[in-house]
Design a protein around this motif. Sequence first.
Motif, PDB file in Angstrom:
ATOM      1  N   ALA A   1       0.835  -1.212   0.000  1.00 41.55           N
ATOM      2  CA  ALA A   1       0.000   0.000   0.000  1.00 41.55           C
ATOM      3  C   ALA A   1       0.871   1.263   0.000  1.00 41.55           C
ATOM      4  O   ALA A   1       1.869   1.348   0.707  1.00 41.55           O
ATOM      5  CB  ALA A   1      -0.908  -0.002   1.220  1.00 41.55           C
ATOM      6  N   VAL A   2       0.477   2.212  -0.831  1.00 39.67           N
ATOM      7  CA  VAL A   2       1.136   3.514  -0.886  1.00 39.67           C
ATOM      8  C   VAL A   2       0.064   4.585  -0.742  1.00 39.67           C
ATOM      9  O   VAL A   2      -1.123   4.331  -0.985  1.00 39.67           O
ATOM     10  CB  VAL A   2       1.886   3.699  -2.223  1.00 39.67           C
ATOM     11  N   PRO A   3       0.442   5.805  -0.322  1.00 38.66           N
ATOM     12  CA  PRO A   3      -0.548   6.877  -0.204  1.00 38.66           C
ATOM     13  C   PRO A   3      -1.246   7.137  -1.529  1.00 38.66           C
ATOM     14  O   PRO A   3      -0.606   7.232  -2.584  1.00 38.66           O
ATOM     15  CB  PRO A   3       0.303   8.086   0.224  1.00 38.66           C
ATOM     16  N   ARG A   4      -2.558   7.225  -1.504  1.00 43.28           N
ATOM     17  CA  ARG A   4      -3.350   7.436  -2.722  1.00 43.28           C
ATOM     18  C   ARG A   4      -4.335   8.571  -2.514  1.00 43.28           C
ATOM     19  O   ARG A   4      -4.780   8.835  -1.396  1.00 43.28           O
ATOM     20  CB  ARG A   4      -4.115   6.155  -3.096  1.00 43.28           C
ATOM     21  N   THR A   5      -4.686   9.222  -3.608  1.00 38.15           N
ATOM     22  CA  THR A   5      -5.666  10.297  -3.548  1.00 38.15           C
ATOM     23  C   THR A   5      -7.070   9.704  -3.570  1.00 38.15           C
ATOM     24  O   THR A   5      -7.268   8.532  -3.911  1.00 38.15           O
ATOM     25  CB  THR A   5      -5.499  11.248  -4.743  1.00 38.15           C
ATOM     26  N   ARG A   6      -8.036  10.522  -3.258  1.00 43.10           N
ATOM     27  CA  ARG A   6      -9.425  10.060  -3.254  1.00 43.10           C
ATOM     28  C   ARG A   6      -9.920   9.757  -4.662  1.00 43.10           C
ATOM     29  O   ARG A   6     -10.942   9.098  -4.830  1.00 43.10           O
ATOM     30  CB  ARG A   6     -10.317  11.129  -2.618  1.00 43.10           C
ATOM     31  N   ALA A   7      -9.181  10.239  -5.677  1.00 43.94           N
ATOM     32  CA  ALA A   7      -9.600  10.033  -7.066  1.00 43.94           C
ATOM     33  C   ALA A   7      -9.582   8.563  -7.471  1.00 43.94           C
ATOM     34  O   ALA A   7     -10.270   8.179  -8.425  1.00 43.94           O
ATOM     35  CB  ALA A   7      -8.706  10.830  -8.007  1.00 43.94           C
ATOM     36  N   VAL A   8      -8.821   7.733  -6.751  1.00 41.43           N
ATOM     37  CA  VAL A   8      -8.733   6.312  -7.106  1.00 41.43           C
ATOM     38  C   VAL A   8      -9.400   5.429  -6.052  1.00 41.43           C
ATOM     39  O   VAL A   8      -9.154   4.224  -6.005  1.00 41.43           O
ATOM     40  CB  VAL A   8      -7.270   5.871  -7.327  1.00 41.43           C
ATOM     41  N   GLU A   9     -10.210   5.995  -5.216  1.00 42.30           N
ATOM     42  CA  GLU A   9     -10.941   5.226  -4.211  1.00 42.30           C
ATOM     43  C   GLU A   9     -12.374   4.971  -4.662  1.00 42.30           C
ATOM     44  O   GLU A   9     -13.016   5.878  -5.214  1.00 42.30           O
ATOM     45  CB  GLU A   9     -10.929   5.965  -2.865  1.00 42.30           C
ATOM     46  N   PRO A  10     -12.933   3.768  -4.453  1.00 46.86           N
ATOM     47  CA  PRO A  10     -12.288   2.588  -3.860  1.00 46.86           C
ATOM     48  C   PRO A  10     -11.241   1.988  -4.800  1.00 46.86           C
ATOM     49  O   PRO A  10     -11.536   1.730  -5.971  1.00 46.86           O
ATOM     50  CB  PRO A  10     -13.448   1.632  -3.618  1.00 46.86           C
ATOM     51  N   TYR A  11     -10.064   1.747  -4.255  1.00 42.88           N
ATOM     52  CA  TYR A  11      -8.920   1.356  -5.074  1.00 42.88           C
ATOM     53  C   TYR A  11      -9.125   0.016  -5.750  1.00 42.88           C
ATOM     54  O   TYR A  11      -8.704  -0.177  -6.892  1.00 42.88           O
ATOM     55  CB  TYR A  11      -7.658   1.333  -4.217  1.00 42.88           C
ATOM     56  N   PHE A  12      -9.758  -0.934  -5.069  1.00 47.09           N
ATOM     57  CA  PHE A  12      -9.930  -2.265  -5.666  1.00 47.09           C
ATOM     58  C   PHE A  12     -10.727  -2.174  -6.960  1.00 47.09           C
ATOM     59  O   PHE A  12     -10.487  -2.918  -7.913  1.00 47.09           O
ATOM     60  CB  PHE A  12     -10.627  -3.197  -4.666  1.00 47.09           C
ATOM     61  N   LEU A  13     -11.653  -1.227  -7.023  1.00 45.25           N
ATOM     62  CA  LEU A  13     -12.483  -1.065  -8.216  1.00 45.25           C
ATOM     63  C   LEU A  13     -11.696  -0.374  -9.325  1.00 45.25           C
ATOM     64  O   LEU A  13     -11.788  -0.751 -10.501  1.00 45.25           O
ATOM     65  CB  LEU A  13     -13.731  -0.264  -7.857  1.00 45.25           C
ATOM     66  N   PHE A  14     -10.911   0.631  -8.948  1.00 45.05           N
ATOM     67  CA  PHE A  14     -10.026   1.285  -9.915  1.00 45.05           C
ATOM     68  C   PHE A  14      -9.066   0.264 -10.514  1.00 45.05           C
ATOM     69  O   PHE A  14      -8.815   0.247 -11.720  1.00 45.05           O
ATOM     70  CB  PHE A  14      -9.255   2.417  -9.235  1.00 45.05           C
ATOM     71  N   LEU A  15      -8.528  -0.595  -9.663  1.00 49.09           N
ATOM     72  CA  LEU A  15      -7.592  -1.629 -10.100  1.00 49.09           C
ATOM     73  C   LEU A  15      -8.260  -2.603 -11.067  1.00 49.09           C
ATOM     74  O   LEU A  15      -7.671  -2.990 -12.086  1.00 49.09           O
ATOM     75  CB  LEU A  15      -7.063  -2.372  -8.879  1.00 49.09           C
ATOM     76  N   PHE A  16      -9.481  -2.981 -10.770  1.00 52.20           N
ATOM     77  CA  PHE A  16     -10.217  -3.940 -11.590  1.00 52.20           C
ATOM     78  C   PHE A  16     -10.432  -3.403 -13.002  1.00 52.20           C
ATOM     79  O   PHE A  16     -10.404  -4.155 -13.978  1.00 52.20           O
ATOM     80  CB  PHE A  16     -11.557  -4.241 -10.924  1.00 52.20           C
ATOM     81  N   CYS A  17     -10.654  -2.082 -13.124  1.00 52.95           N
ATOM     82  CA  CYS A  17     -10.895  -1.461 -14.436  1.00 52.95           C
ATOM     83  C   CYS A  17      -9.693  -1.588 -15.359  1.00 52.95           C
ATOM     84  O   CYS A  17      -9.850  -1.560 -16.590  1.00 52.95           O
ATOM     85  CB  CYS A  17     -11.246   0.025 -14.262  1.00 52.95           C
ATOM     86  N   GLY A  18      -8.494  -1.719 -14.796  1.00 52.96           N
ATOM     87  CA  GLY A  18      -7.297  -1.870 -15.612  1.00 52.96           C
ATOM     88  C   GLY A  18      -6.817  -3.304 -15.724  1.00 52.96           C
ATOM     89  O   GLY A  18      -6.347  -3.734 -16.783  1.00 52.96           O
ATOM     90  N   ILE A  19      -6.951  -4.058 -14.629  1.00 56.56           N
ATOM     91  CA  ILE A  19      -6.462  -5.441 -14.608  1.00 56.56           C
ATOM     92  C   ILE A  19      -7.210  -6.310 -15.610  1.00 56.56           C
ATOM     93  O   ILE A  19      -6.614  -7.148 -16.304  1.00 56.56           O
ATOM     94  CB  ILE A  19      -6.592  -6.038 -13.192  1.00 56.56           C
ATOM     95  N   LEU A  20      -8.517  -6.133 -15.714  1.00 56.27           N
ATOM     96  CA  LEU A  20      -9.330  -6.994 -16.581  1.00 56.27           C
ATOM     97  C   LEU A  20      -8.919  -6.875 -18.055  1.00 56.27           C
ATOM     98  O   LEU A  20      -8.634  -7.892 -18.700  1.00 56.27           O
ATOM     99  CB  LEU A  20     -10.813  -6.667 -16.384  1.00 56.27           C
TER     100      LEU A  20
END
Length: 261
Positions: free
Chosen positions: A57-76
């Motif tokens: 985990a690294v510091p993240r802005t609110r723009a990528v929260e919830p992070y797991f969902l942001f991650l899913f949009c790219g991983i898939l």
Amino acid sequence: MTAQIRRLVRYRLLIHSLVSRELKARYRGSVLGFLWSFINPLLMLLIYGIVFGYVLAVPRTRAVEPYFLFLFCGILPWTWFQASIAEGSGSLIAGGNLIKKVLFPAEILPVVTVFTNLVQFLLGLPILLAFLVYERKLGPSALLLPLPILVQLVFTLGLALLVSALTVHFRDLQSILAHVLHLWFFATPVIYAYVEQSGRLRSVLKLNPLTHVMVSYQQMLFDGRFTDWRGLLGAALAAFVLFSAGSALFERLRDTLAEEV
């Protein structure tokens, strides 16, 4: 390139048949069968979510929260690309008995690999959309989703044709490609946000066509808006050039493929 497109259209029924056979073969003998098409994205999300959300985990802005969902949009979509290139590079070698037949079109094999993984991507998409609806992230911009899918399809087809033909002559390319794809993953804004990068790093990322494809997915699905029209247009141009180059190289090496496999 035009001749290649005509050939693919002509053999569309063969492609459909081989894609269906490949999908059935992947789950033959398994208890859950096609349910794995939905379970795999969930397991992938869980693993990446834990690793990059908590362990690293690294510091993240609110723009990528919830992070797991942001991650899913790219991983898939990235998984579709990575699997297609990794499997497509050895598709001609694995299907050597087929391409030695006089009437069998060799380019069908890498194309089938790309479309098989496209189907896997489309089967995992409802899982992502369900999470987006639950988090109230899904907006009208999601209707534009066919655009980056089409650009990624053309780009992946071009690269798959290119590496599959080259791998027949240079077997070491398959091993090198695994490391290139690993590096390419971190050079593409999948686990981090492109808008948060600046300076020289942002300039380098901008040169990567997949950067704009991934940003398109993230904006259309996660942000609920789409502004990177210029970037997606540039990626579409790169996809067109790559498909042309891949088709030309494949056509040039076509007569030597059967001898080398």
